[in-house]
Scaffold this motif. Sequence first.
Motif, PDB file in Angstrom:
ATOM      1  N   SER A  54       0.861  -1.169   0.004  1.00 58.63           N
ATOM      2  CA  SER A  54       0.021  -0.229   0.177  1.00 58.63           C
ATOM      3  C   SER A  54       0.734   1.171   0.006  1.00 58.63           C
ATOM      4  N   PHE A  55       2.057   1.069   0.687  1.00 52.08           N
ATOM      5  CA  PHE A  55       2.939   2.390   0.683  1.00 52.08           C
ATOM      6  C   PHE A  55       3.597   2.413  -0.780  1.00 52.08           C
ATOM      7  N   PHE A  56       3.847   1.364  -1.595  1.00 45.69           N
ATOM      8  CA  PHE A  56       4.619   1.419  -2.664  1.00 45.69           C
ATOM      9  C   PHE A  56       3.457   1.906  -3.802  1.00 45.69           C
ATOM     10  N   THR A  57       2.170   1.503  -3.796  1.00 41.07           N
ATOM     11  CA  THR A  57       1.212   2.059  -4.821  1.00 41.07           C
ATOM     12  C   THR A  57       0.455   3.519  -4.489  1.00 41.07           C
ATOM     13  N   ALA A  58       1.097   3.871  -3.297  1.00 39.52           N
ATOM     14  CA  ALA A  58       0.412   5.368  -3.007  1.00 39.52           C
ATOM     15  C   ALA A  58       0.867   6.496  -3.942  1.00 39.52           C
ATOM     16  N   PRO A  59       0.051   7.175  -4.552  1.00 43.99           N
ATOM     17  CA  PRO A  59       0.471   8.103  -5.463  1.00 43.99           C
ATOM     18  C   PRO A  59       1.644   8.991  -5.187  1.00 43.99           C
ATOM     19  N   LYS A  60       2.617   9.451  -5.745  1.00 45.22           N
ATOM     20  CA  LYS A  60       3.736  10.252  -5.428  1.00 45.22           C
ATOM     21  C   LYS A  60       3.389  11.560  -5.695  1.00 45.22           C
ATOM     22  N   ASP A  61       2.616  11.902  -6.890  1.00 43.20           N
ATOM     23  CA  ASP A  61       2.626  13.378  -7.030  1.00 43.20           C
ATOM     24  C   ASP A  61       1.125  13.531  -8.108  1.00 43.20           C
ATOM     25  N   ILE A  62       0.778  14.729  -8.311  1.00 38.55           N
ATOM     26  CA  ILE A  62      -0.561  14.868  -8.818  1.00 38.55           C
ATOM     27  C   ILE A  62      -0.888  14.242 -10.033  1.00 38.55           C
TER      28      ILE A  62
ATOM     29  N   ASP B 144     -12.343  11.156 -19.334  1.00 33.99           N
ATOM     30  CA  ASP B 144     -12.050  11.664 -20.680  1.00 33.99           C
ATOM     31  C   ASP B 144     -12.148  13.154 -20.395  1.00 33.99           C
ATOM     32  N   ALA B 145     -13.393  13.689 -19.812  1.00 33.34           N
ATOM     33  CA  ALA B 145     -13.567  15.110 -19.668  1.00 33.34           C
ATOM     34  C   ALA B 145     -12.572  15.608 -18.551  1.00 33.34           C
ATOM     35  N   HIS B 146     -12.375  14.942 -17.791  1.00 31.12           N
ATOM     36  CA  HIS B 146     -11.469  15.238 -16.644  1.00 31.12           C
ATOM     37  C   HIS B 146     -10.067  15.492 -16.886  1.00 31.12           C
ATOM     38  N   ALA B 147      -9.644  14.708 -17.806  1.00 28.77           N
ATOM     39  CA  ALA B 147      -7.953  14.767 -18.446  1.00 28.77           C
ATOM     40  C   ALA B 147      -7.934  16.134 -19.391  1.00 28.77           C
TER      41      ALA B 147
ATOM     42  N   GLU C 213      -4.102  12.018 -10.998  1.00 28.94           N
ATOM     43  CA  GLU C 213      -5.050  12.366 -12.001  1.00 28.94           C
ATOM     44  C   GLU C 213      -5.238  10.671 -12.707  1.00 28.94           C
ATOM     45  N   ALA C 214      -4.273  10.124 -13.067  1.00 27.92           N
ATOM     46  CA  ALA C 214      -4.619   8.809 -13.459  1.00 27.92           C
ATOM     47  C   ALA C 214      -5.405   8.068 -12.650  1.00 27.92           C
ATOM     48  N   ILE C 215      -5.246   7.943 -11.230  1.00 22.66           N
ATOM     49  CA  ILE C 215      -6.263   7.202 -10.625  1.00 22.66           C
ATOM     50  C   ILE C 215      -7.747   7.758 -10.641  1.00 22.66           C
ATOM     51  N   LEU C 216      -7.765   8.951 -10.492  1.00 18.35           N
ATOM     52  CA  LEU C 216      -9.250   9.496 -10.596  1.00 18.35           C
ATOM     53  C   LEU C 216     -10.074   9.351 -12.002  1.00 18.35           C
TER      54      LEU C 216
END
Lengths: 174, 468
Positions: free
Chosen positions: B26-34, B50-53, B38-41
């Motif tokens: 879970s620490f390894f897969t936690a996002p490092k930056d924005i 799509d709209a989000h991107a 964005e990819a996760i969301l």
Amino acid sequence: MSNKVIHVLYNDDDILMDAVKQTRAAHHHIEEIYTPFPVHGLDKAMGLAPTRIAICSFLYGLVGLSIATAMLRYIMIVDWPQDIGGKPSFSFIQNMPAFVPVMFEMTVFFAAHLMVITFYMRSKLWPFKEAENPDVRTTDDHFLMEVSVHGDVDQMVSFFENTGAVEVKVIEKH
Amino acid sequence: MYTFSSRLKTFSFILMIVGVLGIGYSFFTAPKDINDVEAILADQHGHHGDAHAEAADHHEAKDAHVQTADHSEAAHAEASHDAHGHAADAHGADAHNDEHHAHLEHVLHQLQNKPWAAVYVAALFFMLIALGALAFYAIQNAASAGWSPVVFRVMEGISAYLIPGAIIVFVLLVLGVMGTHHLFIWMDDEVVAHDHLIQGKSGYLNGTFFLIRAVIFMGGWILYRQYARKNSLAQDEANDNSYYKKNFKASAAFLVFFIVSESIMSWDWIMSVDPHWFSTLFGWYVFASFVVSAVTVIAMVTLYLKSKGYLEYVNTSHIHDLAKFMFGFSVFWTYLWFSQFMLIWYADIPEEITYFITRINDYNLPFFGMVVMNFVFPVLILINTDFKRLSWIVVMAGIIILCGHYIDFFNMIMPATVGDQWFIGAGEIGAILFFMGLFIFVVFSSIAKAPLLAKRNPLIEESKHFHY
């Protein structure tokens, strides 16, 4: 057939418990035992069936809960759903937290009172009831065991005299 | 004398290893930056992605605004709304982009908190079980209870976990003050600088004082635990009851210290994750939650040792008494849970009600599910006298109660740290398994160190023949 009974009196609960065990072992039928206070384990020694009053009480509690729920739902939600201080009265669940104190108290009220009334009815207790006390001393410091007579009366009397009794009487019951 | 079976030892090591792997994952897969966020969301929202991107590319600001508001929390949505008002301005696109950026920043913090919060909840939960067992032990001592001395050694064994457990929690608190994780928002100077409410509380909520309090509380508990254990063992070999009397006095003094420290502990370590919110009966509520878990663990460990033939004098009456405490404390917990909830729900004061709004909106199933697990189930199962004497019923009810109270702590910590990004996944389960393994290892090692019957306790004879 005669309806004679033997009244055996004891003045100590430990002696009474031993006597009950001997009497049961000798297959004499104990009609009733009168004691001035609860003797722990006497019901087990006599082989009485456990009480079901707790089960009654649980069911009465469910009745109380149902009545409280139905009452509050009808009054507060169905009949006249007023806006009282902004509390949501559109459905029962929305305003449920406000009803919980009533629902709880009604559950306890029904469980307690109906159980007590059940106890009175099953033990045949009511005001002006004539006391069924065979010997006034049993409310103070004596224990009385009532045994139905079958077979030889004298033999039975001598048996009970050997169980530590302070008094053994043969009584004609009406 | 109990010997720690090698199978149980292996089992506890497996739990710890699997747990560490889960936590590490879970620490390894936690996002490092924005960008990760964005990819996760985008992933979470499927076609909305799509709209989000596109929003990131400054296109169709208005459309994207709706998307952003969708997965924002209430306060953030309002902020977005303001930004939308400015959209008519020439700088509208820029303003909106800032909002979007702030939202991603916010989600990033929540997702980065997630593995830490998972470890923190599990560490706190197991430490508090040991503390609850110790408090229960002190109550039994101070009340001169006649039924419980045959299970004193079990309680002492469970309280042994307090030492490693408290150290781990303390390390987590120190890491928070040092800024390694952000579970406690008031530890962030940047946030406090813009928050008048927290500024007003900083006389109490500041790193140094916070850690000093933690040291005093944990030190006090561990001190009593070690002292009581030492006296209890010394009483076995003594010729008089002096050690028993010492323990009696120490228990009474500990209980006074405990109730004060426990209350403050619950404000510090649990309530302060929501530094804008406060509740007066919170300390009692937390106490009820962990003491019922502790009694459950005592019952389960007793049943385990009994099934292995180590507790000669424990009979169904002792189990019955423990099950009654499980039942009673479950109802007590519910009473406090409901009192806290209903008072705040009824008055509906905005500064208090947000606490429950986040929980009901984002944690609906855990929030109400735990009431079923911690109240409805135990009440219906453990109300029956015959059931309270059956091992399998007590164990089954115990498992439900323990899971329910883990979720209770989950509900206390998670909404303030990870918000709507919660999930019971590898990190959470890994943390539970790791601390469960450690708990089993420490507790049973400790139980194996002393005879399971307190020999010369003045009440031991009564306890051996206890019959209900």
